[in-house]
Scaffold this motif. Structure first.
Motif, PDB file in Angstrom:
ATOM      1  N   ALA A 174       1.233  -0.954   0.179  1.00  0.00           N
ATOM      2  CA  ALA A 174      -0.133  -0.116  -0.164  1.00  0.00           C
ATOM      3  C   ALA A 174       0.548   1.071   0.012  1.00  0.00           C
ATOM      4  O   ALA A 174       0.796   2.212   0.777  1.00  0.00           O
ATOM      5  CB  ALA A 174      -0.911  -0.051   1.594  1.00  0.00           C
ATOM      6  N   ARG A 175       1.268   1.296  -0.963  1.00  0.00           N
ATOM      7  CA  ARG A 175       2.874   2.652  -1.170  1.00  0.00           C
ATOM      8  C   ARG A 175       2.796   2.349  -2.755  1.00  0.00           C
ATOM      9  O   ARG A 175       3.065   1.623  -3.535  1.00  0.00           O
ATOM     10  CB  ARG A 175       4.164   2.435  -0.259  1.00  0.00           C
ATOM     11  CG  ARG A 175       4.121   2.210   1.471  1.00  0.00           C
ATOM     12  CD  ARG A 175       5.912   2.933   1.888  1.00  0.00           C
ATOM     13  NE  ARG A 175       5.402   2.863   3.112  1.00  0.00           N
ATOM     14  CZ  ARG A 175       5.576   1.972   3.588  1.00  0.00           C
ATOM     15  NH1 ARG A 175       5.730   0.619   3.761  1.00  0.00           N
ATOM     16  NH2 ARG A 175       6.043   2.548   5.203  1.00  0.00           N
ATOM     17  N   LYS A 176       3.386   4.131  -2.935  1.00  0.00           N
ATOM     18  CA  LYS A 176       3.680   3.596  -4.241  1.00  0.00           C
ATOM     19  C   LYS A 176       5.387   3.679  -4.258  1.00  0.00           C
ATOM     20  O   LYS A 176       5.884   3.604  -3.937  1.00  0.00           O
ATOM     21  CB  LYS A 176       3.392   4.720  -5.321  1.00  0.00           C
ATOM     22  CG  LYS A 176       4.037   6.094  -4.555  1.00  0.00           C
ATOM     23  CD  LYS A 176       3.385   7.277  -5.310  1.00  0.00           C
ATOM     24  CE  LYS A 176       4.234   8.558  -4.867  1.00  0.00           C
ATOM     25  NZ  LYS A 176       4.426   9.597  -5.732  1.00  0.00           N
ATOM     26  N   ALA A 177       6.101   3.321  -5.166  1.00  0.00           N
ATOM     27  CA  ALA A 177       7.457   3.160  -5.447  1.00  0.00           C
ATOM     28  C   ALA A 177       7.948   4.106  -6.441  1.00  0.00           C
ATOM     29  O   ALA A 177       7.563   5.372  -7.348  1.00  0.00           O
ATOM     30  CB  ALA A 177       7.730   1.885  -6.567  1.00  0.00           C
ATOM     31  N   TRP A 178       8.271   5.102  -5.827  1.00  0.00           N
ATOM     32  CA  TRP A 178       9.749   5.868  -6.500  1.00  0.00           C
ATOM     33  C   TRP A 178      10.693   5.482  -7.102  1.00  0.00           C
ATOM     34  O   TRP A 178      12.093   4.528  -6.740  1.00  0.00           O
ATOM     35  CB  TRP A 178      10.146   7.010  -6.122  1.00  0.00           C
ATOM     36  CG  TRP A 178       9.531   8.085  -5.334  1.00  0.00           C
ATOM     37  CD1 TRP A 178       8.707   7.865  -4.206  1.00  0.00           C
ATOM     38  CD2 TRP A 178       9.056   8.949  -5.924  1.00  0.00           C
ATOM     39  NE1 TRP A 178       7.752   8.667  -4.229  1.00  0.00           N
ATOM     40  CE2 TRP A 178       8.108   9.889  -5.476  1.00  0.00           C
ATOM     41  CE3 TRP A 178       9.587   9.910  -7.534  1.00  0.00           C
ATOM     42  CZ2 TRP A 178       7.670  10.842  -5.978  1.00  0.00           C
ATOM     43  CZ3 TRP A 178       8.212  10.414  -7.918  1.00  0.00           C
ATOM     44  CH2 TRP A 178       7.156  11.106  -7.089  1.00  0.00           C
ATOM     45  N   ILE A 190       9.602   5.110   3.103  1.00  0.00           N
ATOM     46  CA  ILE A 190       9.365   7.355   2.565  1.00  0.00           C
ATOM     47  C   ILE A 190       7.998   7.177   2.011  1.00  0.00           C
ATOM     48  O   ILE A 190       6.585   8.018   2.244  1.00  0.00           O
ATOM     49  CB  ILE A 190      10.446   7.656   1.666  1.00  0.00           C
ATOM     50  CG1 ILE A 190      11.422   7.550   2.987  1.00  0.00           C
ATOM     51  CG2 ILE A 190       9.583   8.691   1.385  1.00  0.00           C
ATOM     52  CD1 ILE A 190      13.097   7.738   2.600  1.00  0.00           C
ATOM     53  N   PRO A 191       6.919   6.786   0.785  1.00  0.00           N
ATOM     54  CA  PRO A 191       6.358   6.596   0.185  1.00  0.00           C
ATOM     55  C   PRO A 191       5.212   6.539   1.252  1.00  0.00           C
ATOM     56  O   PRO A 191       5.472   5.043   1.804  1.00  0.00           O
ATOM     57  CB  PRO A 191       6.343   5.499  -0.844  1.00  0.00           C
ATOM     58  CG  PRO A 191       7.424   5.551  -1.069  1.00  0.00           C
ATOM     59  CD  PRO A 191       8.394   5.630  -0.009  1.00  0.00           C
ATOM     60  N   PRO A 192       4.104   7.346   1.042  1.00  0.00           N
ATOM     61  CA  PRO A 192       3.005   7.004   2.780  1.00  0.00           C
ATOM     62  C   PRO A 192       2.465   5.839   2.489  1.00  0.00           C
ATOM     63  O   PRO A 192       2.271   5.726   1.222  1.00  0.00           O
ATOM     64  CB  PRO A 192       2.448   8.477   2.421  1.00  0.00           C
ATOM     65  CG  PRO A 192       2.822   8.690   1.502  1.00  0.00           C
ATOM     66  CD  PRO A 192       3.757   8.668   1.022  1.00  0.00           C
ATOM     67  N   LEU A 193       1.923   5.276   3.481  1.00  0.00           N
ATOM     68  CA  LEU A 193       1.141   4.290   3.372  1.00  0.00           C
ATOM     69  C   LEU A 193      -0.769   4.767   3.207  1.00  0.00           C
ATOM     70  O   LEU A 193      -0.881   5.927   3.769  1.00  0.00           O
ATOM     71  CB  LEU A 193       1.581   3.352   4.739  1.00  0.00           C
ATOM     72  CG  LEU A 193       2.237   2.669   4.808  1.00  0.00           C
ATOM     73  CD1 LEU A 193       2.024   2.230   6.543  1.00  0.00           C
ATOM     74  CD2 LEU A 193       1.582   1.050   4.026  1.00  0.00           C
ATOM     75  N   GLY A 214       1.687  -4.414   3.683  1.00  0.00           N
ATOM     76  CA  GLY A 214       3.267  -2.592   4.137  1.00  0.00           C
ATOM     77  C   GLY A 214       2.810  -1.917   5.739  1.00  0.00           C
ATOM     78  O   GLY A 214       1.854  -2.151   5.762  1.00  0.00           O
ATOM     79  N   GLY A 215       3.561  -1.800   6.003  1.00  0.00           N
ATOM     80  CA  GLY A 215       3.745  -1.859   7.737  1.00  0.00           C
ATOM     81  C   GLY A 215       2.607  -2.212   8.661  1.00  0.00           C
ATOM     82  O   GLY A 215       2.630  -1.844   9.979  1.00  0.00           O
ATOM     83  N   LEU A 216       2.485  -3.069   8.370  1.00  0.00           N
ATOM     84  CA  LEU A 216       1.907  -4.350   9.533  1.00  0.00           C
ATOM     85  C   LEU A 216       3.340  -4.949  10.368  1.00  0.00           C
ATOM     86  O   LEU A 216       3.505  -6.110   9.599  1.00  0.00           O
ATOM     87  CB  LEU A 216       1.370  -5.341   8.719  1.00  0.00           C
ATOM     88  CG  LEU A 216      -0.103  -4.708   7.665  1.00  0.00           C
ATOM     89  CD1 LEU A 216      -0.821  -6.338   6.965  1.00  0.00           C
ATOM     90  CD2 LEU A 216      -0.744  -3.760   8.365  1.00  0.00           C
ATOM     91  N   ALA A 217       3.056  -4.658  11.515  1.00  0.00           N
ATOM     92  CA  ALA A 217       4.024  -4.921  12.734  1.00  0.00           C
ATOM     93  C   ALA A 217       3.437  -5.858  14.069  1.00  0.00           C
ATOM     94  O   ALA A 217       4.778  -6.389  14.482  1.00  0.00           O
ATOM     95  CB  ALA A 217       4.901  -3.584  12.367  1.00  0.00           C
ATOM     96  N   THR A 218       2.140  -5.772  13.946  1.00  0.00           N
ATOM     97  CA  THR A 218       1.429  -5.953  15.704  1.00  0.00           C
ATOM     98  C   THR A 218       0.542  -6.892  15.821  1.00  0.00           C
ATOM     99  O   THR A 218      -0.406  -6.751  13.990  1.00  0.00           O
ATOM    100  CB  THR A 218       1.290  -4.998  16.298  1.00  0.00           C
ATOM    101  OG1 THR A 218       0.422  -4.361  15.725  1.00  0.00           O
ATOM    102  CG2 THR A 218       2.695  -3.645  16.559  1.00  0.00           C
ATOM    103  N   VAL A 219       0.142  -7.228  16.208  1.00  0.00           N
ATOM    104  CA  VAL A 219      -1.596  -8.614  16.130  1.00  0.00           C
ATOM    105  C   VAL A 219      -2.456  -7.435  16.017  1.00  0.00           C
ATOM    106  O   VAL A 219      -3.536  -7.695  14.613  1.00  0.00           O
ATOM    107  CB  VAL A 219      -1.470  -9.208  17.314  1.00  0.00           C
ATOM    108  CG1 VAL A 219      -3.027  -9.374  17.744  1.00  0.00           C
ATOM    109  CG2 VAL A 219      -0.007 -10.338  17.003  1.00  0.00           C
ATOM    110  N   GLU A 220      -2.146  -5.872  16.907  1.00  0.00           N
ATOM    111  CA  GLU A 220      -3.798  -5.098  16.500  1.00  0.00           C
ATOM    112  C   GLU A 220      -3.181  -4.726  15.127  1.00  0.00           C
ATOM    113  O   GLU A 220      -4.266  -4.016  14.388  1.00  0.00           O
ATOM    114  CB  GLU A 220      -3.683  -4.010  17.515  1.00  0.00           C
ATOM    115  CG  GLU A 220      -2.952  -3.992  19.211  1.00  0.00           C
ATOM    116  CD  GLU A 220      -1.831  -5.064  19.630  1.00  0.00           C
ATOM    117  OE1 GLU A 220      -1.985  -5.929  20.316  1.00  0.00           O
ATOM    118  OE2 GLU A 220      -1.135  -5.250  19.115  1.00  0.00           O
TER     119      GLU A 220
END
Length: 330
Positions: A174-178, A190-193, A214-220
């Protein structure tokens, strides 16, 4: 989709393909931690599959099922042949990488730069599906876009073009890529989620299976994003802090069952480790994937230190793992 098998629960939890990380030893360890998760190989270029050492590139342990082969490439014929080979090797899915932003990948005209060529991606997917048996789905892992692409409608049009070729499963970072100016590491941070784009895609295309990466790090995080989607894909968190993967698997599939202790999970890896050692595989190739198991726990640094320093030594075996556990749990 016609001709493509889809299990509605297949992608509820998966571990991302990560170059230099998710090799077969890593995947066996992750399978112990997360018995319900779908595992992915590192990305392998289609040409390497066709011409390279297949045992080294494609070999996996039966315990890894369900396991998916991720391919890179942009030539429909090569990707079709590599898909055929992957299916023959027993993979449960073949995934096309349309998300990696590294310079090396771009130079080969594959990865995230392909998001600028949806018709070519569709041709690749159609060829792969034609080469795959019905029980082996062909899926796509992509980004939201690249460079100046900031329009949700352009992203959805990309998905629609590829879906029209027969792809029914999309894993969306869920980010774009440069493609210029950011390293692969920076492109992961760096690209926003934009989780809302992925949820919107699923609402507007309910017939597709859509997973969020993308960016999922916890159970929550996992529990917050799962509703309304077909799955979540965990990347670096599953590698650097592997016990989190176990907690996620429990939360999604067996919430009433308490998680196992770290040491008990690790000791279940012993038969695999000893089998590898008997075949001349050095402990260091396996132990490097275990280093984060006690991350954040008392003794966790000592666990890492004992394994890191001892595993490269000639003759290191399971007794070193037990020594690391003893030092950690004392």
């Amino acid at each position: 989709m016609p001709g493509q098998a889809h299990d509605s629960n297949a992608h509820r939890l998966s571990v991302a393909p990560m170059m230099d990380w998710t090799d077969r030893h890593c995947r066996v360890f992750h399978r112990l931690l997360a018995p319900h998760a779908r595992l992915y190989t590192e990305m392998v270029h289609a040409q390497a599959v066709i011409h390279g050492d297949r045992d080294r590139l494609l070999g996996f342990d039966p315990v890894e099922h369900p396991v998916a082969l991720q391919l890179g490439g942009s030539d429909p014929g090569h990707l079709a042949e590599a898909t055929r080979i992957g299916a023959d090797w027993g993979y449960d899915e073949v995934n096309l990488n349309v998300g990696c932003p590294s310079d090396r990948v771009q130079a080969g005209r594959f990865g995230a730069c392909l998001m600028k060529e949806p018709a070519l991606v569709a041709d690749c997917v159609a060829a792969m599906i034609a080469a795959a048996p019905a029980h082996v789905p062909v899926t796509v892992k992509c980004r939201l876009g690249v460079d100046e692409m900031e329009d949700y409608d352009v992203f959805r049009a990309f998905v629609d073009t590829v879906a029209a070729a027969g792809c029914g499963v999309f894993v969306v970072h869920a980010r774009k890529a440069w493609l210029q100016g950011l390293s692969p590491k920076e492109n992961r941070e760096i690209p926003p989620l934009r989780y809302d784009w992925v949820h919107r895609l699923k609402r507007e295309r309910p017939g597709l299976r859509v997973s969020l990466n993308g960016g999922l790090a916890t159970v929550e995080d996992v529990l917050a994003q799962s509703p309304g989607l077909d799955g979540v894909m965990i990347g670096r968190a599953a590698y650097h802090e592997p016990y989190r993967l176990h907690l996620m698997d429990r939360a999604l599939f067996e919430p009433a069952r308490p998680p196992e202790e770290r040491a008990a999970l690790l000791r279940r890896l012993r038969p695999y480790v000893e089998d590898c050692l008997s075949r001349g595989i050095a402990l260091k190739h396996i132990s490097r994937h275990l280093l984060g198991l006690f991350h954040g726990q008392p003794g966790g640094r000592l666990f890492r230190q004992v394994l890191s320093e001892g595993a490269p030594r000639a003759g290191a075996g399971w007794e070193l793992v037990e020594q690391a556990l003893a030092e950690t749990l004392r």
